[in-house]
Design a protein around this motif. Structure first.
Motif, PDB file in Angstrom:
ATOM      1  N   ARG A 196      35.641  30.016  39.566  1.00 39.00           N
ATOM      2  CA  ARG A 196      35.010  30.215  40.881  1.00 39.00           C
ATOM      3  C   ARG A 196      35.060  28.944  41.722  1.00 39.00           C
ATOM      4  NH1 ARG A 196      30.530  33.193  37.778  1.00 39.00           N
ATOM      5  NH2 ARG A 196      31.016  35.396  38.095  1.00 39.00           N
ATOM      6  N   LEU A 202      35.080  35.015  43.760  1.00 39.48           N
ATOM      7  CA  LEU A 202      35.858  35.930  42.942  1.00 39.48           C
ATOM      8  C   LEU A 202      35.058  37.200  42.674  1.00 39.48           C
ATOM      9  CD1 LEU A 202      37.286  33.478  40.223  1.00 39.48           C
ATOM     10  CD2 LEU A 202      38.498  34.381  42.219  1.00 39.48           C
ATOM     11  N   ASN A 203      35.758  38.261  42.326  1.00 39.70           N
ATOM     12  CA  ASN A 203      35.080  39.485  41.900  1.00 39.70           C
ATOM     13  C   ASN A 203      34.342  39.222  40.590  1.00 39.70           C
ATOM     14  OD1 ASN A 203      36.189  41.004  44.055  1.00 39.70           O
ATOM     15  ND2 ASN A 203      38.084  41.294  42.890  1.00 39.70           N
ATOM     16  N   ASN A 296      40.347  39.771  38.817  1.00 45.81           N
ATOM     17  CA  ASN A 296      40.832  38.970  39.946  1.00 45.81           C
ATOM     18  C   ASN A 296      42.336  38.703  39.890  1.00 45.81           C
ATOM     19  OD1 ASN A 296      38.285  37.949  41.540  1.00 45.81           O
ATOM     20  ND2 ASN A 296      37.742  37.837  39.372  1.00 45.81           N
TER      21      ASN A 296
END
Length: 355
Positions: A196, A202-203, A296
């Motif tokens: 991150r 990010l998902n 991701n």
């Protein structure tokens, strides 16, 4: 886990990888190595995650430690690059930054100007008894000296963690442990923090791995040369979206000493096969990288180092080379440059994937 291919060997595939958006992280010897790979090929990376690792070429801190360079670097790695007696003995970040500039000037690594856009996650546990926090702090100073903006560096030294990558797995070692397999439960997935910070929002990680963990033959990337001290096999997690043809990024993860999939303990120069450590692929499968990579479209590449003891090649703990054991000329080690056998192999894997 989407398990097809885990039991067979297949060529490392090529995908639609976004150029210049790769990243790298590592723990311990893998962190020292991640710094070297990052400096050698900074034009290809967005950033790096460094868990308990020192600055570039810090094994060369005290050349007078031995008559031969190889001996001097080994002693410096232990006495200065890992456990300096007092903070003043930790690696000199300014001197090593100047050495990096000089290496870049002579073409040994990419121009250091690429570092200005990099994002760094740097972590040291305050209970680490293997690589002291004084050393890791110099890694931050080293990158600052080379032009990485302070706002791009997330430095964490506030957790009473031992020498380990941190997870939220209750079955892992206690947070303050300093023992193999160097995976400690601290209530969060450090791999997620790393990705991150480097790649931005990010998902959330998935709880179902629909991609594939593949096993490939690493020997084609280092020519089967024994001094590479690399295992026969490497691993890569390929997210389902990437398998379907979508664009991808690549994150390289470098394990620490005693964490390779086939690590064995050596006794008097011989492998102690009957007492094989029980943790096998845990660094690959339980540290959280794959779960956030799946959601991701990030390919996770897990190159593997292995140990050897006796003869000319001394690496009994299966560490990555950050002090020169793999160099063909021990009087003039090249472990830190684009020409280093391990760095060449890792970059060839990245190139094969499409990065």
């Amino acid at each position: 886990m989407g398990g097809e291919g885990q039991g067979k060997i297949e060529p490392l595939p090529t995908f639609d990888v976004r150029p210049g958006e790769s990243s790298i992280s590592g723990l311990s010897s893998g962190a020292f190595m991640a710094v070297q790979v990052h400096l050698a090929h900074s034009a290809r990376f967005l950033g790096a995650g460094i868990i308990a690792g020192g600055p570039y070429r810090c094994a060369e801190s005290f050349r007078g430690a031995g008559f031969l360079a190889a001996d001097a670097y080994t002693r410096s790695a232990m006495a200065i690059g890992m456990t300096p007696l007092i903070p003043a003995m930790a690696p000199d970040a300014g001197r090593l930054a100047a050495l990096a500039r000089e290496t870049a000037h002579h073409g040994g690594i990419d121009p250091v100007r690429h570092l200005a856009r990099q994002r760094l996650y740097i972590f040291t546990g305050s209970a680490d008894r293997v690589v002291y926090s004084d050393v890791v702090a110099r890694t931050r100073d080293f990158y600052l000296a080379l032009g990485v903006p302070e706002a791009h560096i997330e430095y964490r030294g506030d957790l009473a963690a031992g020498h380990a990558i941190i997870t939220d797995n209750p079955e892992d070692s206690p947070l303050d442990a300093n023992r193999p397999p160097y995976i400690n439960d601290g209530g969060f997935m450090q791999s997620h923090e790393i990705l991150r910070h480097i790649h931005g929002p990010l998902n959330p990680p998935t709880d179902r791995l629909a991609g594939r963990l593949i096993r490939f033959d690493q020997r084609e990337f280092f020519g089967g040369e024994p001094r590479a001290s690399m295992s026969r096999f490497g691993y890569a997690y390929i997210p389902s979206g990437v398998l379907a043809g979508g664009p991808a990024r690549v994150h390289i993860v470098l394990h620490g000493c005693k964490q390779g999939y086939n690590y064995v303990n050596f006794i008097r120069g011989l492998p102690d096969i009957s007492n094989q450590p029980p943790y096998g692929n845990r660094f690959i499968t339980t540290t959280g990288y794959n779960a956030i990579a799946e959601s991701n479209d990030i390919i996770v590449l897990y190159p593997q180092a292995e140990g050897s003891d006796g003869g000319a090649m001394q690496n009994p703990d299966g560490c990555w080379d950050w002090w020169g054991y793999s160099s063909p000329d021990p009087r003039n080690p090249d472990y830190y440059s684009k020409r280093a056998i391990q760095i060449e192999a890792i970059q060839a894997m990245l190139a094969r994937l499409g990065g």
